[in-house]
Design a protein around this motif. Structure first.
Motif, PDB file in Angstrom:
ATOM      1  N   ASP A   1      32.127  33.075  40.948  1.00 21.01           N
ATOM      2  CA  ASP A   1      32.441  34.009  39.869  1.00 21.01           C
ATOM      3  C   ASP A   1      31.525  33.722  38.681  1.00 21.01           C
ATOM      4  OD1 ASP A   1      34.624  35.052  41.329  1.00 21.01           O
ATOM      5  OD2 ASP A   1      35.842  33.348  40.706  1.00 21.01           O
TER       6      ASP A   1
ATOM      7  N   PHE B   1      33.845  47.932  37.198  1.00 21.26           N
ATOM      8  CA  PHE B   1      33.403  46.589  37.557  1.00 21.26           C
ATOM      9  C   PHE B   1      34.415  45.544  37.089  1.00 21.26           C
ATOM     10  CE2 PHE B   1      31.491  42.734  35.823  1.00 21.26           C
ATOM     11  CZ  PHE B   1      30.898  42.185  36.950  1.00 21.26           C
TER      12      PHE B   1
ATOM     13  N   ALA C   1      37.505  45.421  39.136  1.00 17.89           N
ATOM     14  CA  ALA C   1      37.249  44.752  40.413  1.00 17.89           C
ATOM     15  C   ALA C   1      37.199  43.242  40.229  1.00 17.89           C
ATOM     16  CB  ALA C   1      35.938  45.251  41.011  1.00 17.89           C
ATOM     17  N   ALA C   2      36.574  42.791  39.131  1.00 23.90           N
ATOM     18  CA  ALA C   2      36.485  41.353  38.868  1.00 23.90           C
ATOM     19  C   ALA C   2      37.871  40.754  38.665  1.00 23.90           C
ATOM     20  CB  ALA C   2      35.610  41.094  37.642  1.00 23.90           C
TER      21      ALA C   2
ATOM     22  N   ALA D   1      39.679  40.549  41.973  1.00 26.71           N
ATOM     23  CA  ALA D   1      39.096  39.589  42.916  1.00 26.71           C
ATOM     24  C   ALA D   1      39.376  38.140  42.526  1.00 26.71           C
ATOM     25  CB  ALA D   1      37.590  39.807  43.015  1.00 26.71           C
TER      26      ALA D   1
ATOM     27  N   TRP E   1      35.169  49.430  45.225  1.00 24.12           N
ATOM     28  CA  TRP E   1      34.794  48.273  44.407  1.00 24.12           C
ATOM     29  C   TRP E   1      35.153  46.946  45.074  1.00 24.12           C
ATOM     30  CZ3 TRP E   1      31.361  47.094  41.120  1.00 24.12           C
ATOM     31  CH2 TRP E   1      30.939  47.968  40.129  1.00 24.12           C
ATOM     32  N   ARG E   2      36.142  46.932  45.962  1.00 26.26           N
ATOM     33  CA  ARG E   2      36.474  45.682  46.657  1.00 26.26           C
ATOM     34  C   ARG E   2      35.278  45.185  47.456  1.00 26.26           C
ATOM     35  NH1 ARG E   2      41.453  47.566  50.033  1.00 26.26           N
ATOM     36  NH2 ARG E   2      40.090  49.400  50.066  1.00 26.26           N
TER      37      ARG E   2
ATOM     38  N   TYR F   1      32.101  44.497  44.769  1.00 20.52           N
ATOM     39  CA  TYR F   1      32.195  43.269  43.978  1.00 20.52           C
ATOM     40  C   TYR F   1      31.943  42.047  44.854  1.00 20.52           C
ATOM     41  CZ  TYR F   1      33.627  39.884  40.515  1.00 20.52           C
ATOM     42  OH  TYR F   1      33.624  38.838  39.634  1.00 20.52           O
ATOM     43  N   ARG F   2      32.348  42.115  46.110  1.00 17.12           N
ATOM     44  CA  ARG F   2      32.069  40.998  47.016  1.00 17.12           C
ATOM     45  C   ARG F   2      30.563  40.796  47.167  1.00 17.12           C
ATOM     46  NH1 ARG F   2      34.592  42.809  51.441  1.00 17.12           N
ATOM     47  NH2 ARG F   2      36.570  42.350  50.404  1.00 17.12           N
TER      48      ARG F   2
ATOM     49  N   TYR G   1      28.382  41.395  44.799  1.00 19.99           N
ATOM     50  CA  TYR G   1      27.992  40.693  43.572  1.00 19.99           C
ATOM     51  C   TYR G   1      28.210  39.189  43.744  1.00 19.99           C
ATOM     52  CZ  TYR G   1      27.507  44.776  40.446  1.00 19.99           C
ATOM     53  OH  TYR G   1      27.080  45.921  39.828  1.00 19.99           O
ATOM     54  N   GLN G   2      29.383  38.816  44.244  1.00 20.33           N
ATOM     55  CA  GLN G   2      29.690  37.397  44.410  1.00 20.33           C
ATOM     56  C   GLN G   2      28.724  36.739  45.395  1.00 20.33           C
ATOM     57  OE1 GLN G   2      33.896  38.168  45.381  1.00 20.33           O
ATOM     58  NE2 GLN G   2      34.427  36.792  43.693  1.00 20.33           N
TER      59      GLN G   2
END
Length: 550
Positions: free
Chosen positions: A2, A29, A32-33, A36, A412-413, A416-417, A419-420
């Motif tokens: 994160d 975003f 989603a963060a 998550a 977004w699920r 965002y993954r 992004y991680q």
């Protein structure tokens, strides 16, 4: 992992006076963060202001059980602990400059593209001479955005190579493609929801409703002329009762008046409905009430385009221009149709760039000049609109395909993954590349050229300098009591010296002259701090220099 998120309310909240695509994307975003993090704290920071309270409030509005942590502007240790700092734009340069104070290998920086025209182009070209590294990244939301970023980096490298007289290619940051997302569950509608929305907007069941959602301007999203003529042709060809909903905000009353007049003049057989984008109830109803979605983006501000995804998530077939990020999200013939676009060949419109650079035209006028030079294939547009208006089954089939694509690829699920995963990758690159080239990276300056010690930059101004080996003595009026009087007077505001330190300095000088280094040792204070403190005491006529080193 994160990342710590740069938070300024304007980038994430939807309650500001002017709602734009970047706020919608930022809000999605952040939602989603929060979702998550699953009980883990969400980290925020800002180089501009102390936005910790607003950050915490925004997170709590999204999740009352949400936990936040805030990183101070100069807290390099916590920045290194996080490993990656994320900001929702491309302005990585100032953050890279600041990172020099900790060392370029301490943590990664990650930005993302939104609007790339105008000033962002200058910021992109400037990245070539800013202290960025291969463990940094600019997330590009589309293939079109990657193309713009790469062309600007190449232009910056060409300029740098010309300046130094040889080919130069500084270490490149990563340019991954990760699209924006949508929270698809926000667009799960039932048949009853649709009926209620159509009743709210005054739409008859037999009417075929086309929806455009976005900024209602001529230059900043999609010029409406070809859409209006295309829908007029479809209405005449099919004989269906067609409604066009234009949902969004006008910049001013005069633009609204022209929009309404243009809709009546060029689309006379289509019933117009205008919905204010700040009327959230009616704006939300448009997605439930529509039968198809139209967005003929033609502006160079666009890099992705979120509204076609929202339409797909709503189960609407989408008709879009074959332009920028729309090209990535909409599968022609499956989720809807992409309409062929044309623009001038490169090299023939430098006069526009010159007019903007010289201030002959402003940014809005540049956008207008460019958008009216971008056209759709009018015959293809009329044909595809006619097919969508006239074929209920085609609309249902394409709408279902688009909804499935939005859920499986753009929720977004999933986004965002990615992004991680990128942040994990940047951390791995840093762990690998920094040690392999440590000698190079450790030679980096410890501050950016414009943010050096002011008395290094302006070192030639004074007759002499006070440093660790400078010997000072008490002035006739020098005492801790007089210091406190002057400090509290108001003539020396802002920066104070602790009373314990002052007492120790004057106690040592009462024994006789001393160097600044000896004062630092006696007060158990660092030499850098004592150089500044001693210089201030000299300003207050409390100490005086008795030996000035060359």
């Amino acid at each position: 992992m994160d990342a710590a998120i740069l938070f300024e309310a304007d980038a994430y909240r939807l309650d500001g006076p002017k709602l734009m695509g970047r706020q919608a994307a930022g809000n999605g975003f952040l939602r989603a963060a929060v979702e998550a993090h699953a009980g883990r704290p969400i980290w925020g920071f800002s180089p501009y202001s102390n936005a910790a309270a607003a950050f915490r409030q925004t997170v709590l509005e999204l999740d009352p059980a949400g936990r936040t942590e805030w990183i101070g502007r100069a807290d390099f240790a916590r920045k290194a602990e996080r490993g990656v700092l994320f900001r929702p734009d491309i302005a990585l340069g100032p953050m890279a400059d600041l990172r020099l104070r900790a060392g370029p290998g301490r943590y990664s920086l990650c930005g993302m593209t939104h609007t790339l025209s105008g000033k962002p182009l200058e910021a992109l070209a400037a990245l070539t001479h800013q202290p960025l590294a291969p463990w940094d990244a600019v997330i590009c939301t589309s293939r079109a955005a990657v193309g713009v970023v790469e062309r600007m980096l190449e232009a910056g490298e060409e300029m740098l190579s010309w300046r130094v007289g040889q080919k130069v290619r500084p270490p490149r940051l990563q340019l991954p493609i990760i699209p924006l997302g949508v929270h698809t569950r926000d667009f799960d509608f039932s048949a009853d929801d649709r009926a209620q929305a159509r009743a709210l907007l005054g739409l008859a069941e037999e009417e075929v409703v086309a929806l455009f959602a976005g900024r209602l301007t001529f230059h900043a999203k999609a010029h409406p002329f070809q859409m209006l003529e295309g829908l007029q042709a479809a209405a005449k060809a099919t004989g269906r009762r067609v409604v066009l909903i234009q949902a969004g905000q006008f910049p001013n009353d005069s633009v609204e008046e022209v929009f309404r007049r243009a809709t009546a003049d060029f689309c006379p057989d289509v019933r117009p409905v205008f919905v204010n984008g700040k009327d959230f109830e009616r704006y939300g109803a448009t997605w439930r009430a529509a039968d198809l979605f139209v967005s003929l983006s033609d502006n160079i501000q666009e890099t992705f385009g979120i509204t076609p995804l929202e339409a797909m998530a709503s189960g609407l077939p989408v008709l879009v221009s074959d332009w920028d990020g729309y090209r990535d999200t909409v599968r022609d013939g499956e989720d809807g149709f992409r309409i062929t676009t044309y623009q001038p060949e490169p090299g023939y419109c430098d006069h526009m760039a010159q007019a903007f650079e010289t201030g002959t035209i402003n940014y809005d006028y540049l956008l207008f000049r460019t958008c009216v030079a971008v056209s759709m294939d009018a015959r293809m547009l009329a044909d595809r609109l006619t097919r969508l208006v006239g074929d209920d089954e085609l609309r249902r089939r394409m709408g279902a395909a688009g909804r499935e694509r939005a859920r499986t690829s753009y929720d977004w699920r999933h986004i965002y993954r990615r992004y991680q995963e990128l942040w994990d990758e940047l951390t791995a690159i840093r762990a690998r590349e920094y040690p392999a080239n440590q000698a190079y990276w450790d030679r980096a300056p410890r501050s950016a050229p414009g943010h050096q010690d002011p008395f290094r930059t302006f070192g030639g101004y004074a007759t002499g300098a006070i440093g660790p080996q400078t010997r000072v003595e008490l002035a006739p009026d020098g005492s801790a009591q007089r210091y406190l009087m002057l400090e509290n007077h108001g003539i020396f505001p802002h920066w104070k010296v602790g009373p314990d330190l002052v007492e120790m300095i004057f106690a040592r000088l009462a024994q006789g002259p001393a160097t600044v280094a000896e004062l630092a040792e006696a007060s158990r204070t660092g030499r850098a701090a004592l150089v500044e403190v001693t210089s201030r005491l000299a300003k207050m006529n409390l100490v005086r220099v008795v030996q000035r080193m060359p």
